[in-house]
Design an enzyme around this catalytic site. Structure first.
Site, PDB file in Angstrom:
ATOM      1  N   CYS A 129       0.844  -1.183   0.000  1.00 52.78           N
ATOM      2  CA  CYS A 129       0.000   0.000   0.000  1.00 52.78           C
ATOM      3  C   CYS A 129       0.886   1.241   0.000  1.00 52.78           C
ATOM      4  CB  CYS A 129      -0.890  -0.008   1.244  1.00 52.78           C
ATOM      5  SG  CYS A 129      -1.843   1.501   1.528  1.00 52.78           S
ATOM      6  N   GLU A 267      -7.676  -1.182   1.758  1.00 53.67           N
ATOM      7  CA  GLU A 267      -7.888   0.246   1.494  1.00 53.67           C
ATOM      8  C   GLU A 267      -9.186   0.762   2.111  1.00 53.67           C
ATOM      9  OE1 GLU A 267      -5.394   1.777   0.565  1.00 53.67           O
ATOM     10  OE2 GLU A 267      -4.207   0.137  -0.260  1.00 53.67           O
ATOM     11  N   HIS A 270      -8.496   1.956   5.495  1.00 57.36           N
ATOM     12  CA  HIS A 270      -8.027   3.346   5.540  1.00 57.36           C
ATOM     13  C   HIS A 270      -9.198   4.317   5.410  1.00 57.36           C
ATOM     14  CE1 HIS A 270      -3.883   2.346   5.694  1.00 57.36           C
ATOM     15  NE2 HIS A 270      -3.707   2.044   4.420  1.00 57.36           N
TER      16      HIS A 270
END
Length: 310
Positions: A129, A267, A270
């Site tokens: 990432c 993701e 996040h």
């Protein structure tokens, strides 16, 4: 635009990013701009690391500058605030770089030798990432307690209280065969959080969360082609999530390719407010191996519930 956080700040001092991705419409090989297929499996954006393997403090080696920029971006090195360093881009392996490598090695459960040994190079070169591992650039050589290592962004940004239903949308050209995999990832976070629900938005502009494939310099974080950085997403409440279109994307475990759903799970973490975890089995662990699928770990679930109080 409310909370770009230090992620965007960290991207500013990462000028060495040599990212030139190419969009892939096929199941496995990459599609080049001229329409030809390129199935080279050994090209990696972090390939410079192999050329400097074995170097140590006191040496002057070509490629050290790129190593410094790599460690700066991912949160281990900050020459900007060190008055004793006059030229952070030079190829000298100094004390500050040795301390940064030791800090990296501790974070990734490696022997803290301070040298660029084979296990360290192998870990650094693993596709990952694009979000930094650390925000403070503080060095540590102490072992971690691995009972619970989920982390939040500085200031613990999260979606406003009462905003428990989030909508998502896909950018133009997003492969339709990947949509169900991303939708499953949202469903897994809904179950794990016991807080959020998700649904597909009627339009891209109206969505809370937007998912797309991007290439090269596309207005925010630049991508790097095959390998290297695979994807990135912003902290709440920005909502943007981008895949690097030059990597090989599939659904499931396929050799030399990356699972769309696995990376989506990371993701989305996040997007909801989780930073990288220091537990290898957690979905919020920073790196990914090709040909591997992965799900949510107890650390991920504990983290999201701690953040939102469910």
């Amino acid at each position: 635009m409310m909370l770009k956080l230090s992620f965007l700040v960290s991207c500013i001092f990462f000028p060495f990013l040599f990212f030139l991705p190419v969009f892939s419409h096929s199941q496995y090989p990459r599609l080049q701009p001229n329409g030809s297929l390129n199935d080279s499996r050994n090209q990696q954006s972090f390939g410079f690391l192999k050329n400097i393997q074995g170097c140590r403090k006191g040496e002057n080696v070509k490629g050290i500058r790129d190593l410094k920029m790599y460690l700066s971006h991912f949160g281990y090195l900050n020459y900007q605030n060190n008055p004793n360093v006059t030229n952070p881009k030079e190829g000298h392996f100094d004390d500050e770089l040795e301390a940064a490598i030791k800090s990296y090695q501790v974070y990734y459960h490696l022997n803290a030798t301070g040298t660029l040994d084979e296990p360290t190079v192998s870990t650094m070169a693993t596709p990952r990432c694009g979000f930094p591992d650390k925000e403070t650039h503080q060095h540590s050589e102490k072992p971690f307690n691995f009972v619970s290592r989920y982390r939040f962004f500085p200031g613990k940004p999260k979606w406003p209280k009462g905003k428990r239903h989030l909508t998502y949308a896909f950018g133009s050209g997003f492969p339709t065969r990947f949509v169900p995999a991303v939708a499953r990832a949202f469903g897994r976070w809904a179950t794990a959080s016991q807080y959020f629900t998700f649904s597909r938005a009627e339009s891209y502009p109206s969505a809370d969360l937007t998912i797309s494939f991007s290439r090269g310099s596309h207005g925010d974080f630049p991508f790097d082609g095959p390998g290297g950085v695979l994807a990135y997403a912003y902290a709440p409440t920005d909502g943007r999530f981008h895949y690097d279109a030059d990597d090989r994307w599939v659904v499931g475990a396929v050799p030399y390719a990356f699972d769309v759903e696995t990376v989506a799970l990371h993701e989305i973490g996040h997007l909801l407010g989780l930073e990288h975890s220091q537990i290898r089995d957690a979905i919020m662990w920073a790196s990914f191996n090709p040909g591997v699928t992965k799900g949510l770990n107890f650390d991920d679930i504990q983290g999201i519930r701690a953040l939102y109080g469910s």
